[in-house]
Structures are given as structure tokens and as C-alpha cells.
Design an enzyme around this catalytic site. Sequence first.
Site, mmCIF file in Angstrom:
data_model
loop_
_atom_site.group_PDB
_atom_site.id
_atom_site.type_symbol
_atom_site.label_atom_id
_atom_site.label_comp_id
_atom_site.label_asym_id
_atom_site.label_seq_id
_atom_site.Cartn_x
_atom_site.Cartn_y
_atom_site.Cartn_z
ATOM 1 N N GLU A 158 21.913 33.116 48.238
ATOM 2 C CA GLU A 158 23.072 33.921 47.885
ATOM 3 C C GLU A 158 22.990 35.205 48.706
ATOM 4 O OE1 GLU A 158 23.788 34.739 43.733
ATOM 5 O OE2 GLU A 158 23.331 32.659 43.227
ATOM 6 N N CYS A 281 18.010 30.380 40.846
ATOM 7 C CA CYS A 281 17.274 29.253 41.432
ATOM 8 C C CYS A 281 15.781 29.252 41.119
ATOM 9 C CB CYS A 281 17.497 29.248 42.937
ATOM 10 S SG CYS A 281 19.250 29.156 43.341
HETATM 11 C C1 UGA Z 1 16.664 30.886 46.807
HETATM 12 C C2 UGA Z 1 16.031 30.352 48.108
HETATM 13 O O1 UGA Z 1 15.595 31.440 48.915
HETATM 14 C C3 UGA Z 1 17.047 29.497 48.884
HETATM 15 O O2 UGA Z 1 16.410 28.925 50.036
HETATM 16 C C4 UGA Z 1 17.537 28.356 47.970
HETATM 17 O O3 UGA Z 1 18.521 27.560 48.614
HETATM 18 C C5 UGA Z 1 18.172 28.990 46.737
HETATM 19 O O4 UGA Z 1 17.171 29.784 46.047
HETATM 20 C C6 UGA Z 1 18.672 27.872 45.851
HETATM 21 O O5 UGA Z 1 17.848 27.088 45.369
HETATM 22 O O6 UGA Z 1 19.892 27.681 45.729
HETATM 23 P P1 UGA Z 1 18.301 32.932 46.186
HETATM 24 O O7 UGA Z 1 17.893 32.657 44.772
HETATM 25 O O8 UGA Z 1 19.731 33.071 46.516
HETATM 26 O O9 UGA Z 1 17.716 31.773 47.168
HETATM 27 O O10 UGA Z 1 17.622 34.316 46.618
HETATM 28 P P2 UGA Z 1 16.290 34.780 47.378
HETATM 29 O O11 UGA Z 1 16.687 35.588 48.533
HETATM 30 O O12 UGA Z 1 15.364 33.667 47.605
HETATM 31 O O13 UGA Z 1 15.656 35.756 46.279
HETATM 32 C C7 UGA Z 1 15.202 35.288 45.011
HETATM 33 C C8 UGA Z 1 14.515 36.392 44.244
HETATM 34 O O14 UGA Z 1 13.262 36.739 44.848
HETATM 35 C C9 UGA Z 1 15.313 37.710 44.170
HETATM 36 O O15 UGA Z 1 15.217 38.231 42.870
HETATM 37 C C10 UGA Z 1 14.614 38.607 45.176
HETATM 38 O O16 UGA Z 1 14.757 39.980 44.906
HETATM 39 C C11 UGA Z 1 13.176 38.147 45.021
HETATM 40 N N1 UGA Z 1 12.312 38.439 46.183
HETATM 41 C C12 UGA Z 1 12.576 37.872 47.381
HETATM 42 C C13 UGA Z 1 11.220 39.294 46.036
HETATM 43 O O17 UGA Z 1 10.963 39.831 44.932
HETATM 44 N N2 UGA Z 1 10.419 39.532 47.119
HETATM 45 C C14 UGA Z 1 10.661 38.967 48.335
HETATM 46 O O18 UGA Z 1 9.875 39.223 49.278
HETATM 47 C C15 UGA Z 1 11.758 38.120 48.474
#
Ligand code: UGA
Length: 452
Positions: A158, A281
Site C-alpha cells: 500500500e 497484511c
Molecule cells: C506488505 C508487503 O510489504 C507487501 O509485499 C505485500 O504485498 C503486502 O504486505 C500484502 O500482503 O498485501 P504493506 O502491508 O502494504 O505491504 O506495507 P509495508 O510497507 O510492508 O509495511 C508494513 C508495516 O511494517 C508498516 O506498519 C510499516 O510501518 C512497518 N515497517 C516496515 C517497519 O516497522 N519497519 C520497516 O523497516 C518497514
Amino acid sequence: MKITIIGAGYVGLTTATSLAYLGHQVLSFDKDTSKIESLKKQISPIHEIGMNELLMLTKNNITFSSIFITEMTEAEVFLIAVGTPPMANGDANIGYVESAAREVAQLLKQGQRCTFVIKSTVPIGTNQRVKQIVNMTLRERNIECHVTFASNPEFLRESRALYDTFFPDRIVIGSDDTEAIDILSRMYKHLLNQDFQPPSFLTRPDDYKLPALITTDLVSAEIIKYAANAFLATKISFINEIAGLCEKIGADVTEIARGIGQDHRIGKYFLNAGPGWGGSCFPKDTSAILAVARNYNYDMPIITAARKVNNRQRMHIIERLQDKIKVIRGRNICILGLAFKPNTDDVRDSPAIDVIKILQERGAHIIAHDPIAINNARKEFNETNIDFKENAEQAAEHADALIILTEWPEYNELNWYKVAKLMKTPIVIDARNQLSPEKAAEAGLDYTGIGR
Ligand code: UGA
């Protein structure tokens, strides 16, 4: 190619508009009439960079409908991208996937050739179940069709959905039928060859390499999706665990992330310590893979621990605050950021919502700001103990402490000198390590990060 896509959420709509942009004739179906009415006016129901522009650009190649119409049945590919919400036992509910498959099979014509593709994130064996439903429905209708099946998991994030779709790292196709693999390879031809001009709001990165096409069996494709999300979630929990140790011994976790991330085997992404992961997710998919494992009486201690560390991380933010202000009851706490990450208005399983609820239980008064997620956040609370402000500086006025819970770029640009003056006490808990501790100190803030 004619493609019908069932479900116009993040995955369905992004896939529909991208495939339409690449020249396919797409029919996008969703039962939600208000969503479809909005899409017919080229207004995106989701907040996603470039989506409104793409809807305008593709309007001649895409039809939106909230009822099953005959044109839908002419498709060569039926792509199912409906929701799979979690059930009480943690398993994903595939009810919508099953009914989509049944409803499409009701409409197929005698002798039709087509491929059913599951893009929704589904528990192991769902593709097999869809096959069974479609074949049973055709038998009940006493007609014969040539239907092939494939699993095609989605990896978009997202807030970067269109970027990830146009410039993927890999495309995974799971099928036991070479015909289905050929059809999907044809559908994705332009993505695989990158022989298209991207829309003006996207730039193909200079170092971008052609995506890998990974063809495999149905069950392995289903597991690839869960394993990818579980791995990324575990990676974040890992750095959050290291962050806790850094706080004890006086090291800086951002330096550790820099030091280990340069190793190609580790990689620099998803090493930002913070309040733990959220969104629609990681929480759902880590719970679903554990539910699958339970069915086989198989223990998955690493993923279990990743979830445990993630829950602990929410409490850790509260503890960082308590260390500073000691008593929470009766305090005004300013929260900056409500979305589960920047550039989205999605608050599902957002760390900010969890942290606010704990603070409210402990008697704090919350003043919250988010550039776009306030409307969605409002639905999570009764309004008695929370004030939403459209302006971040206003939210900080008279606060006993401020917590940054989503790293919106605009918080970097805030006049932190002014914020320090507006606050009753200039205590800042930077749960995303967004600010530089040195600059924060210069601005007169009493600054605490995570793992530093
Ligand atoms: C995630 C995956 O990254 C996608 O590849 C996958 O397609 C998607 O789920 C899904 O299954 O549909 P998304 O949930 O949109 O994507 O967001 P992310 O960017 O992965 O972040 C997820 C969470 O992890 C957020 O709360 C973000 O703040 C956190 N995060 C991310 C951290 O706390 N540290 C980081 O270094 C990266």
C-alpha cells in the site's frame, strides 16, 4: 486480452488499472455499489499515489460493474482478488473467494476456454478448493468448459501499489497446467519485458532489472506469499529486538541497521526499528500461516516469536513515555500520525491506534493529527477522550508529551522550535526514529527515539 477481475480493493483495482494501461480490455467487478459508482467517475476509493490519473488514462480499456453482466463472461482470464479477512482462530476466511468462483462458473458458456487465477492471499489448498467448486458447478449445470487454474500471489505495498505493480521484483505463477502458465505469461508480457512507457507519475529506476518469472506448483505459490510476508515481518521484529538491546547498552540501532544492511545477504530494507508492524497484511498473514501449521500439528517458533516481539513493541512505546513523564493519567498526549505507515489513510492494525487505546485506558487525554487518516481513525474511537486536529502544531499545543507514530515526511518539515515552545513540556518520543536527535536537541526538545 479480455480479463475480468472480481474485487476492486487494493489488489484488484491496482491490477485492473495496470493491466488496462498495458493494453488489455478489463472488466472490474465489485459488489460494493458505492465503490463502483465512484470508479465510474474515475475517482479512486483508495488513497494511492497515481491512481486517479491512471483511472483517467485507462477509461477506454476498463469497465466497472457491481452486477454480473454478460460481457464479463467473455473473458479469457478470471482473476479473483476479493478479501480474505481473518477469522477468530486466526485462519483466513475464504468465503468470498469461494462464492466468486461459484458465481463466475454459473455464467460460463458451453465449450468456453478460460483460466481462473487466484490473486487473493489464501490458505494452503484454496486453489484446489476453487478448482473443485468450478468443476462441480459446471457438472451441476451439465455443461463442459475447458478451464485451467493458477495461483498468482501479489506483492504490492500500500502507498506504492502502482510502482510495485509496474516494476515488480518477480511474478509468481503457480499451476499444474502449462496452458495456464502460458496465458498468464502472455497477460504479463509487457511487465516481464518492460517494453512500455510508464505513466508520467512513475519513473522506472535506472538500476531496475527485468522481473523474474517464477513458475511453480499451486501449493508452493500459495506458500511463497505467506513466507514472503512472514519473513519481512520477522526481519522487522528482529531489528526491534536488537533495538531493545541497544537501549540497554547505549548503542544506536540506526547505526546497527546501517552496518548490517550493507551485507547483500541481509539487505538494507525493512530494518527500521519502530512501534512494530501493522496494516492489513503482516498481522493477518503471520496469524494465517500459524493457523495452517496448527492444522498439521507443526510448531513455527520463529514466526510465533516475531508476533510476540511485535506486540511487545507497542508496550515499549508506552514504557519509553512512562520513563519520561512517570504518570500517564491526566496528561495531554499529542500523537502525530495515525495511519499504519505514511502515504496511506489506512489505519487497519495501525500501531498508533493500539498505542492510543492503551494510553486512553491509562487515563490520558489524546490530541491526534494525521494528514489524511483522521476520518478512518475516527471510526476506531468514541470521541470523548480524543481530539483530532487538522494541524500538527495545533495538536502539540499544551501537550505534556508528543509521540510520532507514523513517519509522514511533513513531520520532518515541522518548525520543531515552535512546537517545543507550544508544548507544556517538550518531551518527544520518536517511535519511528524520524528526527535527528541532534536537531531535536537544538530545537529544545527532550528527545527519545527507539533503540538509540
Ligand atoms: C506488505 C508487503 O510489504 C507487501 O509485499 C505485500 O504485498 C503486502 O504486505 C500484502 O500482503 O498485501 P504493506 O502491508 O502494504 O505491504 O506495507 P509495508 O510497507 O510492508 O509495511 C508494513 C508495516 O511494517 C508498516 O506498519 C510499516 O510501518 C512497518 N515497517 C516496515 C517497519 O516497522 N519497519 C520497516 O523497516 C518497514
